[in-house]
Design a protein around this motif. Structure first.
Motif, mmCIF file in Angstrom:
data_model
loop_
_atom_site.group_PDB
_atom_site.id
_atom_site.type_symbol
_atom_site.label_atom_id
_atom_site.label_comp_id
_atom_site.label_asym_id
_atom_site.label_seq_id
_atom_site.Cartn_x
_atom_site.Cartn_y
_atom_site.Cartn_z
ATOM 1 N N LYS A 261 6.744 -6.157 -29.370
ATOM 2 C CA LYS A 261 6.190 -8.106 -28.847
ATOM 3 C C LYS A 261 6.340 -8.736 -29.987
ATOM 4 O O LYS A 261 7.026 -9.626 -29.752
ATOM 5 C CB LYS A 261 4.620 -7.470 -27.404
ATOM 6 N N GLN A 262 4.820 -8.620 -30.756
ATOM 7 C CA GLN A 262 4.580 -9.378 -31.849
ATOM 8 C C GLN A 262 5.619 -9.257 -33.072
ATOM 9 O O GLN A 262 6.498 -10.637 -33.660
ATOM 10 C CB GLN A 262 3.539 -9.053 -32.706
ATOM 11 N N HIS A 263 6.779 -8.603 -32.472
ATOM 12 C CA HIS A 263 8.541 -8.723 -33.947
ATOM 13 C C HIS A 263 8.907 -9.195 -32.988
ATOM 14 O O HIS A 263 10.000 -10.585 -33.563
ATOM 15 C CB HIS A 263 9.003 -7.544 -34.369
ATOM 16 N N THR A 264 9.577 -9.181 -31.769
ATOM 17 C CA THR A 264 10.371 -9.915 -31.146
ATOM 18 C C THR A 264 9.987 -11.191 -30.650
ATOM 19 O O THR A 264 11.254 -12.121 -29.919
ATOM 20 C CB THR A 264 10.556 -8.799 -29.863
ATOM 21 N N GLN A 265 8.544 -11.719 -30.856
ATOM 22 C CA GLN A 265 8.796 -13.173 -30.580
ATOM 23 C C GLN A 265 9.625 -13.714 -31.957
ATOM 24 O O GLN A 265 9.696 -15.090 -31.760
ATOM 25 C CB GLN A 265 7.026 -13.665 -30.890
ATOM 26 N N TRP A 266 10.399 -12.980 -32.278
ATOM 27 C CA TRP A 266 10.114 -14.439 -34.327
ATOM 28 C C TRP A 266 11.709 -13.295 -34.337
ATOM 29 O O TRP A 266 12.420 -14.515 -34.521
ATOM 30 C CB TRP A 266 9.640 -13.346 -35.227
ATOM 31 N N LEU A 267 12.214 -12.202 -33.683
ATOM 32 C CA LEU A 267 13.364 -11.858 -34.458
ATOM 33 C C LEU A 267 14.199 -11.175 -33.248
ATOM 34 O O LEU A 267 13.707 -10.534 -31.925
ATOM 35 C CB LEU A 267 13.204 -10.151 -35.490
ATOM 36 N N ASP A 268 14.968 -11.077 -33.526
ATOM 37 C CA ASP A 268 16.227 -10.623 -32.900
ATOM 38 C C ASP A 268 16.807 -8.990 -33.494
ATOM 39 O O ASP A 268 16.076 -8.409 -34.299
ATOM 40 C CB ASP A 268 17.556 -11.581 -32.700
ATOM 41 N N CYS A 269 17.003 -8.579 -32.012
ATOM 42 C CA CYS A 269 16.865 -7.258 -31.712
ATOM 43 C C CYS A 269 18.016 -6.392 -33.850
ATOM 44 O O CYS A 269 18.100 -5.221 -34.595
ATOM 45 C CB CYS A 269 17.415 -6.147 -31.246
ATOM 46 N N SER A 270 18.933 -6.924 -33.753
ATOM 47 C CA SER A 270 19.752 -7.050 -34.090
ATOM 48 C C SER A 270 19.056 -7.460 -36.103
ATOM 49 O O SER A 270 19.865 -6.490 -36.686
ATOM 50 C CB SER A 270 20.899 -7.871 -34.683
ATOM 51 N N ASN A 271 18.204 -7.435 -36.012
ATOM 52 C CA ASN A 271 17.453 -8.260 -37.148
ATOM 53 C C ASN A 271 17.239 -6.326 -38.244
ATOM 54 O O ASN A 271 17.462 -6.858 -38.984
ATOM 55 C CB ASN A 271 16.178 -9.240 -37.301
ATOM 56 N N CYS A 272 16.820 -5.502 -37.200
ATOM 57 C CA CYS A 272 16.221 -4.450 -37.640
ATOM 58 C C CYS A 272 16.794 -3.117 -37.491
ATOM 59 O O CYS A 272 17.085 -2.181 -38.406
ATOM 60 C CB CYS A 272 14.649 -4.577 -36.660
ATOM 61 N N HIS A 273 17.610 -2.832 -35.705
ATOM 62 C CA HIS A 273 18.428 -1.926 -35.485
ATOM 63 C C HIS A 273 19.953 -2.306 -36.210
ATOM 64 O O HIS A 273 20.695 -3.385 -35.281
ATOM 65 C CB HIS A 273 18.349 -2.183 -33.946
ATOM 66 N N PRO A 274 20.976 -1.655 -35.861
ATOM 67 C CA PRO A 274 20.256 -0.287 -36.791
ATOM 68 C C PRO A 274 20.642 0.291 -38.789
ATOM 69 O O PRO A 274 20.558 0.907 -38.852
ATOM 70 C CB PRO A 274 21.936 0.494 -35.976
ATOM 71 N N ALA A 275 20.336 -1.128 -38.757
ATOM 72 C CA ALA A 275 20.589 -1.467 -40.475
ATOM 73 C C ALA A 275 19.199 -0.717 -41.020
ATOM 74 O O ALA A 275 19.918 -0.371 -42.038
ATOM 75 C CB ALA A 275 21.009 -2.688 -40.901
#
Length: 329
Positions: A261-275
């Motif tokens: 929750k706290q991360h997706t308030q700022w970031l899009d899923c593609s910022n972390c997955h799958p890179a």
């Protein structure tokens, strides 16, 4: 010879005439340490590594234009990819590596690099007058070899590409410096002096005990800040996922709770997955050594998110105490 090695060698030889290819910076290591976070995932429209179609129109502009974009920044990409410590040779080596991975040998060769002007002649130095010999300073301890450091951390990443330990964990006098002094903004750019100093901007925000001393999640939940989720669309809203993942930790250290929750308030899923993280249980080997080397969580934490100094921020799930034989629960 790879295109990246050829271009880098040509640039250095034309400008100095003395450096050998073996002396050139490692473009891949610099890419892995600075550029991969965006160019692996395509974040904010960055051309992905190896995507020939995305790189072709950029390469047609010539290497000089690509070097200028990398040096000065372009769009949401900050100057030097946010790593102000990179030298010109290191930056060019990283660009050459990405060009080579795009497989654009013909296109890149069509944009030769102009040789730099010869440096002015320097008059020989006059010998200094003899002075009484001073006692030599005590020798400094020799640093551990790079291979030894990497082996000790259990990583194949060279220390040169590592995340400087807790960049946000600074002495009180160096916290929230004005933009021209923070080591992130370009002090030669007049626009840096027009930005509001952080200490002024942060006065009304809730405080924290780590990082830049602001509790950003609380500020967001209390509607004290309203970050723009999409650069082009001011009305775009994040897709918030309220899902906690618990990573069990060996020994007595509390388990890690990762809150989406706290991360997706700022970031899009593609910022972390799958890179950065493979979205599959058991597929991600995470260690504190890897984080301190700028991998996994260390891609952000210690750079732009709170540093690795407050253990309980992540290790927040206590383990049940083991009962000794014969003890009552």
């Amino acid at each position: 010879m790879k295109l990246s090695t050829f271009l880098g060698a040509a640039i250095v030889c034309l400008s100095s005439g003395a450096m050998h290819a073996s002396d050139l910076p490692d473009g891949k290591a610099i890419y892995d340490g600075t550029c991969f976070a965006c160019h692996n995932s395509g974040a904010a429209g960055a051309p992905k590594l190896g995507d020939a179609a995305a790189w072709a129109p950029r390469i047609k502009l010539g290497t000089a234009a690509l070097y200028a974009s990398a040096t000065n920044g372009k769009g949401v990409m900050p100057p030097k990819g946010g790593n102000a410590g990179l030298s010109e040779a290191q930056l060019h080596a990283a660009v050459n590596y990405m060009i080579g991975q795009a497989g654009a040998s013909k296109t890149a060769a069509a944009a030769p690099v102009k040789p730099a002007a010869a440096p002015p002649a320097v008059a020989p130095l006059k010998p200094l007058a003899a002075t009484p010999a001073a006692a030599p300073p005590a020798p400094a301890p020799a640093p551990a070899p790079a291979s030894t450091v990497a082996a000790a951390l259990g990583s194949n990443v060279t220390p040169a590409a590592a995340n400087p330990f807790n960049r946000l964990l600074r002495p009180p006098a160096q916290r929230n410096l004005p933009p021209p002094e923070d080591g992130i903004h370009d002090p030669a750019n007049e626009g840096a002096f027009a930005l509001q100093p952080p200490l002024t901007a942060f006065q009304t925000l809730p405080k924290s005990n780590d990082g830049n001393r602001i509790d950003w999640v609380k500020a967001l939940n209390e509607n004290l800040i309203n970050p723009r989720f999409d650069r082009n669309d001011p009305n775009a809203t994040p897709m918030v996922m309220d899902l906690n993942i618990v990573r069990e930790v060996k020994g007595s250290m509390p388990d890690v709770v990762y809150p989406h929750k706290q991360h997706t308030q700022w970031l899009d899923c593609s910022n972390c997955h799958p890179a950065i993280f493979i979205p599959q249980k058991g597929a991600n080997q995470i260690s504190m050594a890897a984080i301190l080397m700028g991998q996994k969580c260390g891609v952000c934490h210690g750079k732009v998110a709170f540093p690795v100094s407050e253990c309980r921020r992540c290790h927040s799930k206590s383990k049940p105490l083991a009962l000794t034989p014969g003890a009552k629960p």
